[in-house]
Design a protein around this motif. Structure first.
Motif, mmCIF file in Angstrom:
data_model
loop_
_atom_site.group_PDB
_atom_site.id
_atom_site.type_symbol
_atom_site.label_atom_id
_atom_site.label_comp_id
_atom_site.label_asym_id
_atom_site.label_seq_id
_atom_site.Cartn_x
_atom_site.Cartn_y
_atom_site.Cartn_z
ATOM 1 N N ASP A 102 0.819 -1.216 0.000
ATOM 2 C CA ASP A 102 0.000 0.000 0.000
ATOM 3 C C ASP A 102 0.850 1.262 0.000
ATOM 4 O O ASP A 102 0.508 2.251 -0.677
ATOM 5 C CB ASP A 102 -0.922 -0.001 1.227
ATOM 6 N N ALA A 103 1.967 1.249 0.715
ATOM 7 C CA ALA A 103 2.837 2.434 0.744
ATOM 8 C C ALA A 103 3.382 2.742 -0.643
ATOM 9 O O ALA A 103 3.436 3.908 -1.060
ATOM 10 C CB ALA A 103 3.980 2.210 1.730
ATOM 11 N N ILE A 104 3.766 1.711 -1.369
ATOM 12 C CA ILE A 104 4.281 1.897 -2.729
ATOM 13 C C ILE A 104 3.180 2.452 -3.626
ATOM 14 O O ILE A 104 3.400 3.381 -4.412
ATOM 15 C CB ILE A 104 4.809 0.573 -3.299
ATOM 16 N N HIS A 105 1.990 1.879 -3.512
ATOM 17 C CA HIS A 105 0.871 2.310 -4.358
ATOM 18 C C HIS A 105 0.510 3.770 -4.104
ATOM 19 O O HIS A 105 0.234 4.529 -5.046
ATOM 20 C CB HIS A 105 -0.349 1.428 -4.102
ATOM 21 N N ARG A 106 0.498 4.190 -2.838
ATOM 22 C CA ARG A 106 0.119 5.559 -2.506
ATOM 23 C C ARG A 106 1.127 6.564 -3.058
ATOM 24 O O ARG A 106 0.743 7.604 -3.614
ATOM 25 C CB ARG A 106 -0.001 5.712 -0.989
ATOM 26 N N VAL A 107 2.408 6.245 -2.926
ATOM 27 C CA VAL A 107 3.437 7.151 -3.451
ATOM 28 C C VAL A 107 3.410 7.172 -4.974
ATOM 29 O O VAL A 107 3.524 8.231 -5.597
ATOM 30 C CB VAL A 107 4.826 6.753 -2.920
ATOM 31 N N GLU A 108 3.220 6.012 -5.591
ATOM 32 C CA GLU A 108 3.162 5.963 -7.050
ATOM 33 C C GLU A 108 1.996 6.791 -7.574
ATOM 34 O O GLU A 108 2.129 7.529 -8.562
ATOM 35 C CB GLU A 108 3.037 4.521 -7.524
ATOM 36 N N GLU A 109 0.864 6.693 -6.928
ATOM 37 C CA GLU A 109 -0.299 7.482 -7.346
ATOM 38 C C GLU A 109 -0.017 8.980 -7.218
ATOM 39 O O GLU A 109 -0.365 9.775 -8.095
ATOM 40 C CB GLU A 109 -1.506 7.100 -6.486
ATOM 41 N N GLU A 110 0.653 9.358 -6.134
ATOM 42 C CA GLU A 110 0.933 10.773 -5.889
ATOM 43 C C GLU A 110 1.944 11.326 -6.880
ATOM 44 O O GLU A 110 1.777 12.438 -7.400
ATOM 45 C CB GLU A 110 1.446 10.947 -4.453
ATOM 46 N N ILE A 111 3.003 10.575 -7.173
ATOM 47 C CA ILE A 111 4.001 11.104 -8.101
ATOM 48 C C ILE A 111 3.454 11.137 -9.530
ATOM 49 O O ILE A 111 3.839 11.998 -10.323
ATOM 50 C CB ILE A 111 5.338 10.324 -8.041
ATOM 51 N N THR A 112 2.542 10.226 -9.838
ATOM 52 C CA THR A 112 1.891 10.276 -11.149
ATOM 53 C C THR A 112 1.059 11.546 -11.273
ATOM 54 O O THR A 112 1.028 12.199 -12.319
ATOM 55 C CB THR A 112 1.007 9.038 -11.358
ATOM 56 N N TRP A 113 0.398 11.906 -10.196
ATOM 57 C CA TRP A 113 -0.408 13.135 -10.154
ATOM 58 C C TRP A 113 0.466 14.365 -10.427
ATOM 59 O O TRP A 113 0.024 15.320 -11.065
ATOM 60 C CB TRP A 113 -1.075 13.258 -8.790
#
Length: 287
Positions: A102-113
């Motif tokens: 989940d930590a990886i997914h949250r950061v990936e979503e944020e940097i994509t944004w």
């Protein structure tokens, strides 16, 4: 080859310390981690964020990998960290205390944004009991995830264990992390060594980490860079043997053989992968 990128010495630098950031431009470390987390006081977070972003964008650090360690996802700071640094395209974002995908997914979503470069990597710190136990799930969380840093010091604390020279209290966890990293094609870096004035102890731990299979060492002081670079680089003896193995196998292949014999020992394709990696690493370091 991808795995030949030198990661012998990756130095943590407090991003709030402008003098340290300036000095880092001339250090022979393979990579720098501009730290926004542990090394930065709460009152200095905003300044550190701006200085890390400026350092990443400056182009003053040569070919080093420039990584930013953000604050933990349980804080109010991490999103502002990413907002400040991602547009300046660091080589990677380092997430502390990763315990689940989940930590990886949250950061990936944020940097994509924030329109991250498609090649921007995610690095993860595996440093808690839960993180080590969930290492297999974490390893496959994202294609952006390329590198792990183990945090043995935090693990020792959480286990209520003791710091020992041979690291036996945490050797099982280190081995588990190595297994999952290699099974998933990840680079894996060893923990920091806290006593930067103890060169002999640091060299011993670097040697142990190299023997275990770590790709390099994370550092807390510039004085540790040269030792890590020397120990994690292929030695002349290793390189000589690797080149002789490759030459012997090529000669055997030209004769229609599937194996070669060198100094009375069989040389097969499985031995050549490491030989090729070692030669490529030496060439990358020389370059």
């Amino acid at each position: 080859m991808a795995n030949a990128r030198p990661r012998r010495s990756i130095l943590f630098m407090p991003a709030s310390n402008a003098r340290a950031l300036e000095k880092a431009k001339s250090l022979p470390a393979d990579g720098l981690i501009f730290d926004l987390e542990d090394a930065v006081a709460p009152t200095a977070k905003a300044e550190a964020r701006m200085q890390a972003a400026a350092a990443v964008a400056s182009g003053d650090y040569g070919g080093r990998d420039l990584v930013v360690r953000i604050n933990g996802l349980d804080t109010d700071w991490w999103r502002d960290d990413l907002k400040a640094v991602v547009p300046n395209h660091p080589f990677a974002i380092l997430i502390p205390k990763v315990e689940s995908p989940d930590a990886i997914h949250r950061v990936e979503e944020e940097i994509t944004w924030h329109a991250a470069n498609p090649d921007m990597e995610i690095w993860a710190m595996i440093e808690t009991p839960k993180g080590f136990l969930n290492a297999g799930e974490i390893a496959g969380a994202s294609d952006r995830l390329t590198t792990w840093i183990v945090g043995a010091n935090d693990l020792v604390k959480d286990l209520r264990a003791k710091h020992t020279r041979d690291r036996l209290p945490v050797i099982t966890a280190l081995g588990l992390a190595l297994l999952h990293a290699r099974a998933n094609g990840l680079t894996i870096l060893d923990s920091v060594y806290g006593n930067f004035s103890d060169e002999e102890g640091f060299a011993f731990e670097c040697g142990q980490a190299k023997e275990m299979g770590f790709d390099g060492k994370t550092l807390i002081h510039p004085a540790q860079v040269d030792v890590a670079n020397r120990i994690f680089a292929p030695s002349e003896e290793e390189l000589t043997l690797a080149r002789r193995m490759l030459a012997a196998f090529e000669e055997a292949k030209a004769e229609g053989k599937g194996v070669a014999v060198l100094d009375g020992r069989m040389v097969e394709e499985l031995h050549l992968e490491e030989a090729r990696r070692m030669v490529a690493m030496a060439e990358a370091i020389a370059g």
